[in-house]
Design a protein around this motif. Structure first.
Motif, PDB file in Angstrom:
ATOM      1  N   ALA A  79       0.719  -1.117   0.081  1.00 36.37           N
ATOM      2  CA  ALA A  79      -0.013  -0.031   0.019  1.00 36.37           C
ATOM      3  C   ALA A  79       0.924   1.186   0.090  1.00 36.37           C
ATOM      4  O   ALA A  79       1.516   1.324   0.788  1.00 36.37           O
ATOM      5  N   GLY A  80       0.547   2.265  -0.898  1.00 37.88           N
ATOM      6  CA  GLY A  80       1.168   3.261  -0.995  1.00 37.88           C
ATOM      7  C   GLY A  80       2.520   3.514  -1.745  1.00 37.88           C
ATOM      8  O   GLY A  80       3.067   4.486  -1.943  1.00 37.88           O
ATOM      9  N   ARG A  81       2.883   2.173  -2.099  1.00 38.12           N
ATOM     10  CA  ARG A  81       4.257   2.229  -3.108  1.00 38.12           C
ATOM     11  C   ARG A  81       3.884   2.077  -4.687  1.00 38.12           C
ATOM     12  O   ARG A  81       2.812   1.767  -4.933  1.00 38.12           O
ATOM     13  N   LEU A  82       4.597   2.509  -5.326  1.00 48.09           N
ATOM     14  CA  LEU A  82       4.544   2.376  -6.720  1.00 48.09           C
ATOM     15  C   LEU A  82       4.338   1.021  -7.302  1.00 48.09           C
ATOM     16  O   LEU A  82       5.257   0.269  -6.944  1.00 48.09           O
ATOM     17  N   GLN A  83       3.484   0.841  -8.257  1.00 46.30           N
ATOM     18  CA  GLN A  83       3.388  -0.322  -8.850  1.00 46.30           C
ATOM     19  C   GLN A  83       2.972  -0.075 -10.294  1.00 46.30           C
ATOM     20  O   GLN A  83       1.843   0.140 -10.859  1.00 46.30           O
ATOM     21  N   GLU A  84       3.901   0.008 -11.342  1.00 48.55           N
ATOM     22  CA  GLU A  84       3.965   0.345 -12.329  1.00 48.55           C
ATOM     23  C   GLU A  84       3.863  -0.755 -13.626  1.00 48.55           C
ATOM     24  O   GLU A  84       3.615  -0.416 -14.864  1.00 48.55           O
ATOM     25  N   ARG A  85       4.017  -1.840 -13.117  1.00 48.33           N
ATOM     26  CA  ARG A  85       3.781  -2.955 -13.998  1.00 48.33           C
ATOM     27  C   ARG A  85       4.686  -3.208 -15.249  1.00 48.33           C
ATOM     28  O   ARG A  85       4.465  -3.631 -16.326  1.00 48.33           O
ATOM     29  N   GLY A  86       6.089  -2.258 -15.251  1.00 48.01           N
ATOM     30  CA  GLY A  86       6.684  -2.193 -16.371  1.00 48.01           C
ATOM     31  C   GLY A  86       6.232  -1.484 -17.347  1.00 48.01           C
ATOM     32  O   GLY A  86       6.632  -1.792 -18.687  1.00 48.01           O
ATOM     33  N   SER A  87       5.289  -0.747 -17.412  1.00 48.20           N
ATOM     34  CA  SER A  87       4.413  -0.098 -18.462  1.00 48.20           C
ATOM     35  C   SER A  87       4.317   1.188 -18.538  1.00 48.20           C
ATOM     36  O   SER A  87       3.969   1.788 -17.362  1.00 48.20           O
ATOM     37  N   ARG A  88       4.255   1.945 -19.643  1.00 46.04           N
ATOM     38  CA  ARG A  88       4.196   3.301 -19.363  1.00 46.04           C
ATOM     39  C   ARG A  88       2.685   3.704 -19.191  1.00 46.04           C
ATOM     40  O   ARG A  88       2.312   4.892 -18.654  1.00 46.04           O
ATOM     41  N   LEU A  89       1.805   2.775 -19.619  1.00 49.69           N
ATOM     42  CA  LEU A  89       0.364   2.785 -19.173  1.00 49.69           C
ATOM     43  C   LEU A  89       0.069   2.971 -17.802  1.00 49.69           C
ATOM     44  O   LEU A  89      -0.803   3.921 -17.284  1.00 49.69           O
ATOM     45  N   PHE A  90       0.924   2.458 -16.753  1.00 49.88           N
ATOM     46  CA  PHE A  90       0.553   2.527 -15.396  1.00 49.88           C
ATOM     47  C   PHE A  90       1.704   3.480 -14.690  1.00 49.88           C
ATOM     48  O   PHE A  90       2.027   3.328 -13.409  1.00 49.88           O
ATOM     49  N   LYS A  91       2.392   4.192 -15.404  1.00 50.99           N
ATOM     50  CA  LYS A  91       3.729   5.108 -14.895  1.00 50.99           C
ATOM     51  C   LYS A  91       2.926   5.943 -13.948  1.00 50.99           C
ATOM     52  O   LYS A  91       2.072   6.683 -13.982  1.00 50.99           O
ATOM     53  N   GLY A  92       3.798   5.897 -12.781  1.00 51.65           N
ATOM     54  CA  GLY A  92       3.459   6.703 -11.460  1.00 51.65           C
ATOM     55  C   GLY A  92       2.107   6.271 -10.686  1.00 51.65           C
ATOM     56  O   GLY A  92       1.746   6.781  -9.788  1.00 51.65           O
ATOM     57  N   CYS A  93       1.537   4.967 -11.022  1.00 57.65           N
ATOM     58  CA  CYS A  93       0.613   4.525 -10.320  1.00 57.65           C
ATOM     59  C   CYS A  93       0.915   3.753  -9.038  1.00 57.65           C
ATOM     60  O   CYS A  93       1.922   3.251  -8.821  1.00 57.65           O
ATOM     61  N   ARG A  94       0.024   4.133  -7.953  1.00 60.01           N
ATOM     62  CA  ARG A  94       0.528   3.607  -6.405  1.00 60.01           C
ATOM     63  C   ARG A  94      -0.673   2.641  -6.254  1.00 60.01           C
ATOM     64  O   ARG A  94      -1.913   3.026  -6.330  1.00 60.01           O
ATOM     65  N   SER A  95      -0.303   1.800  -5.303  1.00 59.44           N
ATOM     66  CA  SER A  95      -1.279   0.745  -4.941  1.00 59.44           C
ATOM     67  C   SER A  95      -1.992   1.143  -3.610  1.00 59.44           C
ATOM     68  O   SER A  95      -1.315   1.898  -2.764  1.00 59.44           O
ATOM     69  N   GLU A  96      -3.057   0.687  -3.515  1.00 58.16           N
ATOM     70  CA  GLU A  96      -3.984   1.144  -2.391  1.00 58.16           C
ATOM     71  C   GLU A  96      -3.888   0.113  -1.491  1.00 58.16           C
ATOM     72  O   GLU A  96      -4.544   0.133  -0.286  1.00 58.16           O
ATOM     73  N   ILE A  97      -3.608  -1.208  -2.056  1.00 55.18           N
ATOM     74  CA  ILE A  97      -3.860  -2.384  -0.945  1.00 55.18           C
ATOM     75  C   ILE A  97      -2.249  -3.066  -0.845  1.00 55.18           C
ATOM     76  O   ILE A  97      -1.595  -3.047  -1.253  1.00 55.18           O
ATOM     77  N   ASP A  98      -2.620  -3.604   0.466  1.00 56.30           N
ATOM     78  CA  ASP A  98      -1.405  -4.335   0.891  1.00 56.30           C
ATOM     79  C   ASP A  98      -1.726  -6.015   0.881  1.00 56.30           C
ATOM     80  O   ASP A  98      -2.649  -6.337   1.606  1.00 56.30           O
ATOM     81  N   SER A  99      -0.955  -6.542  -0.010  1.00 52.94           N
ATOM     82  CA  SER A  99      -1.353  -7.793  -0.193  1.00 52.94           C
ATOM     83  C   SER A  99      -1.075  -8.734   0.898  1.00 52.94           C
ATOM     84  O   SER A  99      -0.277  -8.647   1.910  1.00 52.94           O
ATOM     85  N   TYR A 100      -1.743  -9.920   0.916  1.00 51.11           N
ATOM     86  CA  TYR A 100      -1.473 -10.837   2.216  1.00 51.11           C
ATOM     87  C   TYR A 100      -0.057 -11.344   1.953  1.00 51.11           C
ATOM     88  O   TYR A 100       0.648 -11.655   3.017  1.00 51.11           O
ATOM     89  N   PHE A 101       0.590 -11.426   0.969  1.00 54.64           N
ATOM     90  CA  PHE A 101       1.930 -11.685   0.692  1.00 54.64           C
ATOM     91  C   PHE A 101       2.877 -11.023   1.566  1.00 54.64           C
ATOM     92  O   PHE A 101       3.767 -11.435   1.992  1.00 54.64           O
TER      93      PHE A 101
END
Length: 478
Positions: A79-101
């Motif tokens: 949660a709160g960290r960048l997660q861009e999926r290696g893609s320009r489409l998701f550049k700058g996106c941050r997750s709102e979820i903390d995975s169980y992992f």
């Protein structure tokens, strides 16, 4: 502790030192930073080393107490960290979820200190993107580290951290494990939860786990990350004992099916086949019953199935882009992903049922073909690490969606089939080519039986140890 000492330890070893008070978690994080600064400019595996790395949360106990950890830029999220999926489409996106992992990671004492490269949307087994550039293989920088967990593999192989998060939807843990000389397990479907937002991700074909250097780290990671969570679609049979206790259990006599023939269009390189032959002989010498097996499925059938799953998955990209106020075009998606997205448009309502039926048929066919074996031995990859670029790279400008999936099925011929069946499989770095490149061999277990894989992997590691092998690029070696 010196950097040269840090890189000699696996995650279990470092955790033991922290628990004994011989080194602190902060000191290990600083050593990881030192390793990163030394080798990452050459391998380009870590795209973000957290500015607050020395203060990230983590229990002061657990199997991996104080050990630095890295997150793949795809899959499980913080949660709160960048997660861009290696893609320009998701550049700058941050997750709102903390995975169980990552909740489990923190509870086990792991300190997540940054994120690693991945091919765009995880579609490719090659380690390069338009967004983040090329990730080099520490054994040979002119060759791919594999994908889609290529950044994780390169970082572990080069000594930045001893363990890193990875994910596998069709070989994405095992490909880089094979090409970078690591231990890479793809657990059984349902063994590790992808929740709270991604349960049964990609029809259950995609599973989260780690890349590491030793079998004991693999066993400990299974204990850390395994177990059902709220919202999981089903609960897999649970182990009789902790996986680390399997390291001291007898293996018994196993029925082993050996793949000595190719399962796809790409020929198996002679040095890879020799590694299979040698390992089959070793298993026979250990007392196991070894029998040859032929390909349990048709490569063309798998290619059509994976294209169908891609069609269903890629169709959601339009909604994601709309929600972000972005447009899908050649400026936001790489050529192959753009073609896969366009191929997914205007699907009939019946298409999902057709894909599910194709998955069911393949599970049945493969299950019937291999039910008489306790484990299978196959090459992980038919080749050693390939040079960067080429037809397997998602940046390829002219290949069609159908041609892409055919090429994918041909090269990753021993891997994706077991994502479909849900069986656990592990790549072990049991051999090297004459030029010194790693060769991974895959051990496949029956569904839900990671315990047997842990025991067999332990036996092979003891008989053919690999800890003495070092890539050309490794931290602390100067």
């Amino acid at each position: 502790m010196k950097l040269s000492e840090y890189v000699e330890h696996d995650a279990t070893g470092l955790a033991t030192l922290v628990s004994r008070g011989e080194v602190t978690a902060v000191e290990l994080t600083r050593l990881a930073r030192e390793a990163h600064d030394e080798v990452n400019p050459r391998i380009n595996a870590v795209i973000e080393f957290y500015e607050d790395a020395e203060t990230v949360a983590g229990a002061d106990s657990g199997l991996f107490n104080g050990v630095p950890f890295l997150r793949k830029d795809l899959g499980s999220t913080e949660a709160g960290r960048l997660q861009e999926r290696g893609s320009r489409l998701f550049k700058g996106c941050r997750s709102e979820i903390d995975s169980y992992f990552f909740r489990s990671a923190r509870a086990a004492g792991l300190r997540t200190i940054g994120r690693t490269t991945t091919p765009e949307l995880g579609v490719s087994g090659m380690s390069q993107t338009i967004l983040n550039g090329v990730t080099g293989n520490p054994w040979d920088l002119q060759r791919s580290a594999g994908g889609s967990s290529g950044g994780a593999a390169a970082a572990v192989a080069a000594g930045i951290t001893p363990i890193a998060q990875a994910g596998d939807g069709g070989g994405s843990i095992r490909i880089p494990a094979s090409w970078c000389g690591l231990v890479g397990l793809n657990p059984s479907r349902g063994r590790i939860s992808s929740g709270p937002d991604r349960q049964d991700s990609n029809f259950g074909l995609t599973r989260e786990f780690v890349l590491c250097r030793t079998v004991r780290d693999m066993a400990a990671a299974l204990d850390v990350f395994s177990g059902p969570q709220p919202g999981d679609p089903f609960i897999i049979v649970q182990p009789k004992r902790p996986y680390i206790e399997e390291l001291s259990q007898r293996t018994g006599i196993l029925r082993v099916g050996v793949a000595r023939t190719k399962w796809g269009a790409v020929d198996v390189e002679p040095e890879v086949l020799q590694a299979v032959e040698s390992t089959a002989t070793l298993l026979e010498e250990m007392g196991h019953i070894v029998t040859d097996i032929e390909a349990p499925y048709a490569s063309v059938e798998y290619a059509k199935l994976v294209l169908g799953m891609s069609d269903l998955g890629r169709s959601s990209l339009g909604k994601a882009a709309q929600d972000m106020g972005r447009i899908i075009n050649e400026d936001t998606l790489e050529p192959v992903n753009l073609k896969l997205y366009e191929h997914s448009l205007n699907l009939p309502l019946s298409f999902s049922g057709e894909v599910h039926e194709a998955i069911r048929r393949m599970r049945l066919r493969v299950g019937e073909a291999i039910r008489d074996f306790d484990i299978l031995l196959t090459p992980t990859m038919p080749t050693v690490a390939l040079p960067h670029g080429g037809v397997y790279c998602a940046t390829h400008p002219t290949i069609s969606a159908e041609q892409w999936m055919e090429a994918d099925a041909a090269l990753y011929q021993y891997l994706g089939v077991f994502n479909v069946t849900g069986q656990p499989s592990v790549s072990l770095p049991l051999a090297q080519s004459p030029s010194g490149l790693p060769i991974g061999l895959q051990i496949v277990g029956q569904f839900g039986d990671e315990s047997k894989l842990v025991r067999v992997a332990r036996d092979l590691e003891e008989a053919r140890p690999w800890s003495h092998r070092r890539p050309k690029v490794q931290a602390g070696s100067n």
